[in-house]
Design a protein around this motif. Structure first.
Motif, mmCIF file in Angstrom:
data_model
loop_
_atom_site.group_PDB
_atom_site.id
_atom_site.type_symbol
_atom_site.label_atom_id
_atom_site.label_comp_id
_atom_site.label_asym_id
_atom_site.label_seq_id
_atom_site.Cartn_x
_atom_site.Cartn_y
_atom_site.Cartn_z
ATOM 1 N N TYR A 198 -10.252 18.594 -13.755
ATOM 2 C CA TYR A 198 -8.935 17.989 -14.029
ATOM 3 C C TYR A 198 -8.862 16.593 -13.405
ATOM 4 O O TYR A 198 -8.352 15.644 -14.013
ATOM 5 C CB TYR A 198 -7.811 18.881 -13.489
ATOM 6 C CG TYR A 198 -6.423 18.371 -13.830
ATOM 7 C CD1 TYR A 198 -6.035 18.181 -15.158
ATOM 8 C CD2 TYR A 198 -5.502 18.057 -12.835
ATOM 9 C CE1 TYR A 198 -4.767 17.701 -15.484
ATOM 10 C CE2 TYR A 198 -4.231 17.581 -13.149
ATOM 11 C CZ TYR A 198 -3.872 17.398 -14.473
ATOM 12 O OH TYR A 198 -2.624 16.926 -14.791
ATOM 13 N N HIS A 230 -10.746 14.275 -15.551
ATOM 14 C CA HIS A 230 -9.925 13.974 -16.731
ATOM 15 C C HIS A 230 -8.921 12.868 -16.383
ATOM 16 O O HIS A 230 -8.777 11.882 -17.114
ATOM 17 C CB HIS A 230 -9.213 15.255 -17.173
ATOM 18 C CG HIS A 230 -8.074 15.061 -18.131
ATOM 19 N ND1 HIS A 230 -8.250 14.679 -19.438
ATOM 20 C CD2 HIS A 230 -6.730 15.175 -17.973
ATOM 21 C CE1 HIS A 230 -7.071 14.582 -20.040
ATOM 22 N NE2 HIS A 230 -6.130 14.864 -19.163
ATOM 23 N N LYS A 250 -1.308 23.972 -30.102
ATOM 24 C CA LYS A 250 -2.709 24.065 -29.624
ATOM 25 C C LYS A 250 -3.575 23.007 -30.294
ATOM 26 O O LYS A 250 -4.398 22.351 -29.660
ATOM 27 C CB LYS A 250 -3.261 25.458 -29.937
ATOM 28 C CG LYS A 250 -2.973 26.470 -28.863
ATOM 29 C CD LYS A 250 -4.032 27.585 -28.889
ATOM 30 C CE LYS A 250 -3.717 28.600 -27.822
ATOM 31 N NZ LYS A 250 -2.941 29.742 -28.352
ATOM 32 N N TYR A 278 -2.854 19.512 -28.964
ATOM 33 C CA TYR A 278 -3.384 19.365 -27.601
ATOM 34 C C TYR A 278 -4.900 19.145 -27.648
ATOM 35 O O TYR A 278 -5.436 18.283 -26.947
ATOM 36 C CB TYR A 278 -3.035 20.599 -26.776
ATOM 37 C CG TYR A 278 -3.366 20.490 -25.301
ATOM 38 C CD1 TYR A 278 -3.315 19.277 -24.630
ATOM 39 C CD2 TYR A 278 -3.714 21.617 -24.561
ATOM 40 C CE1 TYR A 278 -3.612 19.174 -23.273
ATOM 41 C CE2 TYR A 278 -4.001 21.526 -23.210
ATOM 42 C CZ TYR A 278 -3.950 20.308 -22.570
ATOM 43 O OH TYR A 278 -4.242 20.228 -21.239
ATOM 44 N N LYS A 279 -5.556 19.920 -28.499
ATOM 45 C CA LYS A 279 -7.009 19.810 -28.618
ATOM 46 C C LYS A 279 -7.399 18.400 -29.095
ATOM 47 O O LYS A 279 -8.277 17.749 -28.535
ATOM 48 C CB LYS A 279 -7.506 20.862 -29.614
ATOM 49 C CG LYS A 279 -8.926 21.286 -29.369
ATOM 50 C CD LYS A 279 -9.279 22.469 -30.240
ATOM 51 C CE LYS A 279 -10.753 22.415 -30.564
ATOM 52 N NZ LYS A 279 -11.105 23.197 -31.733
ATOM 53 N N THR A 280 -6.716 17.926 -30.117
ATOM 54 C CA THR A 280 -7.044 16.622 -30.697
ATOM 55 C C THR A 280 -6.688 15.476 -29.747
ATOM 56 O O THR A 280 -7.426 14.503 -29.619
ATOM 57 C CB THR A 280 -6.288 16.430 -32.028
ATOM 58 O OG1 THR A 280 -6.516 17.578 -32.830
ATOM 59 C CG2 THR A 280 -6.745 15.190 -32.765
ATOM 60 N N ASN A 316 -6.243 15.566 -26.462
ATOM 61 C CA ASN A 316 -6.495 15.897 -25.055
ATOM 62 C C ASN A 316 -6.607 14.699 -24.114
ATOM 63 O O ASN A 316 -6.026 14.687 -23.023
ATOM 64 C CB ASN A 316 -7.739 16.777 -24.966
ATOM 65 C CG ASN A 316 -7.928 17.299 -23.563
ATOM 66 O OD1 ASN A 316 -8.502 16.608 -22.727
ATOM 67 N ND2 ASN A 316 -7.384 18.472 -23.305
ATOM 68 N N LYS A 317 -7.347 13.664 -24.537
ATOM 69 C CA LYS A 317 -7.588 12.507 -23.668
ATOM 70 C C LYS A 317 -6.336 11.669 -23.449
ATOM 71 O O LYS A 317 -6.319 10.759 -22.628
ATOM 72 C CB LYS A 317 -8.701 11.634 -24.237
ATOM 73 C CG LYS A 317 -10.044 12.312 -24.128
ATOM 74 C CD LYS A 317 -11.160 11.420 -24.564
ATOM 75 C CE LYS A 317 -12.490 12.102 -24.247
ATOM 76 N NZ LYS A 317 -13.595 11.529 -24.937
ATOM 77 N N HIS A 372 -1.273 17.158 -18.532
ATOM 78 C CA HIS A 372 -0.570 18.445 -18.517
ATOM 79 C C HIS A 372 -1.230 19.375 -17.512
ATOM 80 O O HIS A 372 -2.453 19.553 -17.541
ATOM 81 C CB HIS A 372 -0.630 19.082 -19.912
ATOM 82 C CG HIS A 372 -0.077 20.476 -19.942
ATOM 83 N ND1 HIS A 372 1.248 20.764 -19.689
ATOM 84 C CD2 HIS A 372 -0.676 21.684 -20.160
ATOM 85 C CE1 HIS A 372 1.442 22.059 -19.766
ATOM 86 N NE2 HIS A 372 0.289 22.641 -20.049
#
Ligand code: 2YH
Length: 268
Positions: A19, A22, A241, A244-246, A248-249, A253
């Motif tokens: 995290y 990230h 979902k 969020y996946k697409t 993410n960057k 969160h």
């Protein structure tokens, strides 16, 4: 206020490092640097204080009781940013007594309504809602390379949302508020704030979104600005979902990390 679950927190101790990566790779900050900035203290002060103090996490049984993984996860986050931490063996008031007797200067504890860090030497508390708001606004500010004069959509004007509004105003962002409660929105309008009344129309207009709503799974990818950045402390996550996946960057969160690290920095 959403109650965290054991499942929300499972394995979170193992992903603290990823995290942090990230946060660093995408927004140029870390849990530690974000919390220090959010609290308005220097790194030197943070490091010096952490050398001096000991922190206790006290499990609290009242109300709906103990959440599996809660104390342990709070401890893991505090340790990760460099604090010397223990979980008391006793609960509730006996836990407070144990924490003090074992030399703790900072006590972390949460019931169903409030999660605080009490600095018993200074006689101050830091509150999780305020710290979470400040931590996530700090991260969004980093993502935007400064939010000054930039338009931000704030979704949800509850406790975290209200603290976020305060901090966004301090940073001179141009905030528009959306809340599911029309009465609340009307009050904001009376105060001279910009409001949005149709969330689906609003989502597409803003490049910076602070989602402090407790509603999950309502923000679809096709509703959003293509260059959006989202700070989303709300649990469950408002993004679907797939979104969020697409994205993410471009999304900040987490269920506890930024809030807990910032509570520590604010209580020093
Ligand atoms: O999750 C909560 C509340 N919704 C307040 C959160 C404030 N952002 N409380 C945690 C309760 C923890 C429990 N009493 C324990 O395990 O000690």
């Amino acid at each position: 206020m959403t109650r965290l679950t054991e499942k929300d927190l499972a394995g979170l101790d193992n992903i603290l490092n990823s995290y942090d990566l990230h946060l660093y790779n995408n927004f140029g900050l870390t849990l530690k640097s974000a919390s220090i900035t959010a609290a308005g203290i220097s790194k030197e002060y943070f490091d010096k204080k952490l050398q001096e103090i000991s922190v206790a996490v006290i499990p609290v049984t009242m109300g709906q009781g103990i959440i599996g993984n809660f104390s342990y996860t709070v401890k893991s986050i505090l340790q990760y940013v460099g604090a010397n931490v223990f979980i008391t063996e006793s609960y509730d008031v006996a836990g407070i007594a144990e924490g003090i007797n074992r030399g703790a200067n900072l006590l972390f504890m949460a019931d169903d309504n409030q999660f605080i860090a009490l600095n018993n030497h200074k006689g101050i508390i830091s509150d999780n809602a305020e710290a979470t708001a400040r931590g996530f606004v700090t991260a969004l500010n980093a993502a935007a390379k400064g939010l000054e004069n930039k338009e931000v959509l704030l979704i949800g004007a509850g406790k975290v949302g209200s603290f976020a509004l305060e901090h966004l105003n301090e940073l001179d962002a141009k905030v528009a508020v959306y809340d599911i409660d029309n009465k609340k929105l009307e009050q904001f309008k009376q105060l001279g704030l910009k409001i949005e009344t149709n969330i689906n129309e609003a989502l597409n207009k803003y490049k910076y979104i602070f989602d402090a709503s407790p509603m999950g799974d309502f923000i679809d990818l096709d509703l959003l600005h293509p260059e959006v950045y989202i700070a989303a402390p709300g649990m469950p996550l408002g993004l679907t979902k797939e979104a969020y996946k697409t994205l993410n960057k471009r999304v900040i969160h987490d269920p506890l990390q930024l809030g807990v690290a910032t509570m520590l920095a604010m209580a020093l």
